[in-house]
Design an enzyme around this catalytic site. Structure first.
Site, PDB file in Angstrom:
ATOM      1  N   HIS A   1      38.835  46.542  42.884  1.00 19.48           N
ATOM      2  CA  HIS A   1      39.228  45.291  43.541  1.00 19.48           C
ATOM      3  C   HIS A   1      37.961  44.511  43.894  1.00 19.48           C
ATOM      4  O   HIS A   1      36.927  45.107  44.216  1.00 19.48           O
ATOM      5  CB  HIS A   1      40.037  45.607  44.814  1.00 19.48           C
ATOM      6  CG  HIS A   1      40.671  44.389  45.406  1.00 19.48           C
ATOM      7  ND1 HIS A   1      39.966  43.513  46.201  1.00 19.48           N
ATOM      8  CD2 HIS A   1      41.929  43.884  45.303  1.00 19.48           C
ATOM      9  CE1 HIS A   1      40.772  42.528  46.567  1.00 19.48           C
ATOM     10  NE2 HIS A   1      41.972  42.727  46.035  1.00 19.48           N
TER      11      HIS A   1
ATOM     12  N   TRP B   1      48.101  46.067  50.677  1.00 18.32           N
ATOM     13  CA  TRP B   1      48.043  45.815  52.136  1.00 18.32           C
ATOM     14  C   TRP B   1      46.626  45.729  52.673  1.00 18.32           C
ATOM     15  O   TRP B   1      46.422  45.381  53.823  1.00 18.32           O
ATOM     16  CB  TRP B   1      48.803  46.916  52.885  1.00 18.32           C
ATOM     17  CG  TRP B   1      50.277  46.928  52.653  1.00 18.32           C
ATOM     18  CD1 TRP B   1      50.987  46.113  51.807  1.00 18.32           C
ATOM     19  CD2 TRP B   1      51.239  47.785  53.275  1.00 18.32           C
ATOM     20  NE1 TRP B   1      52.328  46.416  51.861  1.00 18.32           N
ATOM     21  CE2 TRP B   1      52.503  47.449  52.765  1.00 18.32           C
ATOM     22  CE3 TRP B   1      51.147  48.813  54.202  1.00 18.32           C
ATOM     23  CZ2 TRP B   1      53.672  48.090  53.159  1.00 18.32           C
ATOM     24  CZ3 TRP B   1      52.302  49.469  54.593  1.00 18.32           C
ATOM     25  CH2 TRP B   1      53.560  49.106  54.081  1.00 18.32           C
TER      26      TRP B   1
ATOM     27  N   GLY C   1      42.939  35.396  48.870  1.00 21.67           N
ATOM     28  CA  GLY C   1      42.967  35.180  50.321  1.00 21.67           C
ATOM     29  C   GLY C   1      42.531  33.784  50.745  1.00 21.67           C
ATOM     30  O   GLY C   1      42.271  33.544  51.920  1.00 21.67           O
TER      31      GLY C   1
ATOM     32  N   SER D   1      46.373  34.584  45.981  1.00 21.81           N
ATOM     33  CA  SER D   1      47.194  33.658  46.774  1.00 21.81           C
ATOM     34  C   SER D   1      48.581  33.395  46.180  1.00 21.81           C
ATOM     35  O   SER D   1      49.096  32.278  46.255  1.00 21.81           O
ATOM     36  CB  SER D   1      46.443  32.343  46.998  1.00 21.81           C
ATOM     37  OG  SER D   1      45.280  32.577  47.772  1.00 21.81           O
TER      38      SER D   1
ATOM     39  N   GLY E   1      48.084  38.883  51.002  1.00 19.99           N
ATOM     40  CA  GLY E   1      48.690  38.306  52.209  1.00 19.99           C
ATOM     41  C   GLY E   1      50.211  38.257  52.201  1.00 19.99           C
ATOM     42  O   GLY E   1      50.854  38.664  53.179  1.00 19.99           O
TER      43      GLY E   1
HETATM   44  C1  PEP Z   1      44.607  40.786  46.609  1.00 20.63           C
HETATM   45  O1  PEP Z   1      44.496  41.427  47.629  1.00 20.63           O
HETATM   46  O2  PEP Z   1      44.356  41.324  45.547  1.00 20.63           O
HETATM   47  C2  PEP Z   1      45.035  39.384  46.679  1.00 20.63           C
HETATM   48  C3  PEP Z   1      45.292  38.765  45.564  1.00 20.63           C
HETATM   49  O3  PEP Z   1      45.150  38.825  47.944  1.00 20.63           O
HETATM   50  P1  PEP Z   1      45.918  37.453  48.289  1.00 20.63           P
HETATM   51  O4  PEP Z   1      47.272  37.519  47.647  1.00 20.63           O
HETATM   52  O5  PEP Z   1      45.975  37.414  49.777  1.00 20.63           O
HETATM   53  O6  PEP Z   1      45.104  36.329  47.711  1.00 20.63           O
END
Ligand code: PEP
Length: 251
Positions: A95, A10, A173, A213, A235
């Site tokens: 991360h 999140w 993202g 993503s 997301g």
């Molecule tokens: C993440 O937060 O590790 C991520 C992969 O974000 P998103 O799915 O939004 O790209």
């Protein structure tokens, strides 16, 4: 056969009441799911309340970060002991946003990884290359360094129970996903590093997640790849409806 793992990260989103509302819906929509492990990683402030909601469900709880000491004068930090105590079984470590905005190095990430194991938390070790590194053809070299240094000094048992998340930074993202073939190539490469560092047996056991993503339209093609054992989702994990679709990708 490794049980796939679907993780919702999140990030810095949701107040306590928003988190509770989300979990109440998710609990109902995925209550029958047994063949995939479900994990949500809310911000620290919502962990206590979310744990009260998820305690008797098939939803596991994880933290997005931790500090390596168990207590003491470290203003603003949260220890593995505290995270375990609040009901978490996992912690995301390294991360790319922490590497980028909080200058976390492979050495720091390795310390955090080891600290997670001390309190029996399972670390999810994130690795990933930038767009420039991919364009400069050094992506494999970068990933190998992150994997080797992140895992440095782990026991064989720890190395097989840790979860690795491959998250190309250019896909986080951005709406731009790695193609399933590109992702598979890197996952297979990580498994080969594992084979060199440990053994074929341990390489076969470790779960390697893809992140970047993921959404309900691309999840199934990604998850069909043999070396992808689940997803780390930002997301699309923020709405119970889309996260439920991701969890049910295999149906
Ligand atoms: C993440 O937060 O590790 C991520 C992969 O974000 P998103 O799915 O939004 O790209």
């Amino acid at each position: 056969m490794k049980k796939p793992l679907m993780v919702g990260n999140w990030k810095m989103n949701k107040t306590v009441s928003e988190a509770i509302e989300f979990v109440k819906i998710l609990k109902n929509t995925i209550s029958d799911v047994t063949d995939i492990e479900i994990l949500i990683c809310p911000p620290f402030t919502a962990l206590y309340a979310v744990n009260n909601e998820t305690r008797d469900s098939n939803i596991n709880l994880g933290a997005q970060n931790l500090f390596w000491e168990s207590n003491g004068a470290f203003t603003g930090e949260i220890s593995p002991t505290m995270i375990k105590d609040i009901g978490c079984s996992y912690a995301i470590i390294g991360h790319s946003e922490r590497r980028q905005y909080f200058t976390e190095t492979n050495k720091i990430i390795n310390k955090k990884t080891k600290a997670a194991f001390v309190t029996t938390l399972t670390p999810i070790l994130c690795v990933g290359e930038t767009l420039k590194e991919r364009e400069d053809n050094v992506a494999f070299k970068v990933i190998e360094k992150q994997v080797r240094e992140g895992l440095f000094g782990l026991t064989l048992e720890q190395a097989s129970s840790i979860v690795i998340a491959y998250e190309p930074i250019w896909a986080i993202g951005t709406g731009e996903t790695s193609s399933p073939e590109q992702a598979q190539e890197m996952h297979c490469f990580i498994r080969k590093i594992y084979e060199k560092m440990y053994s074929k047996n341990i390489a076969d056991k470790v779960r390697i997640l893809y992140g970047g993503s993921i959404n309900p339209n691309n999840v199934s093609d990604l998850m069909k790849k043999p070396d992808i054992n689940g997803g780390l989702v930002g997301g699309a994990s923020l709405e119970a409806e889309s996260f439920t679709k991701l969890i049910r990708y295999f149906k």
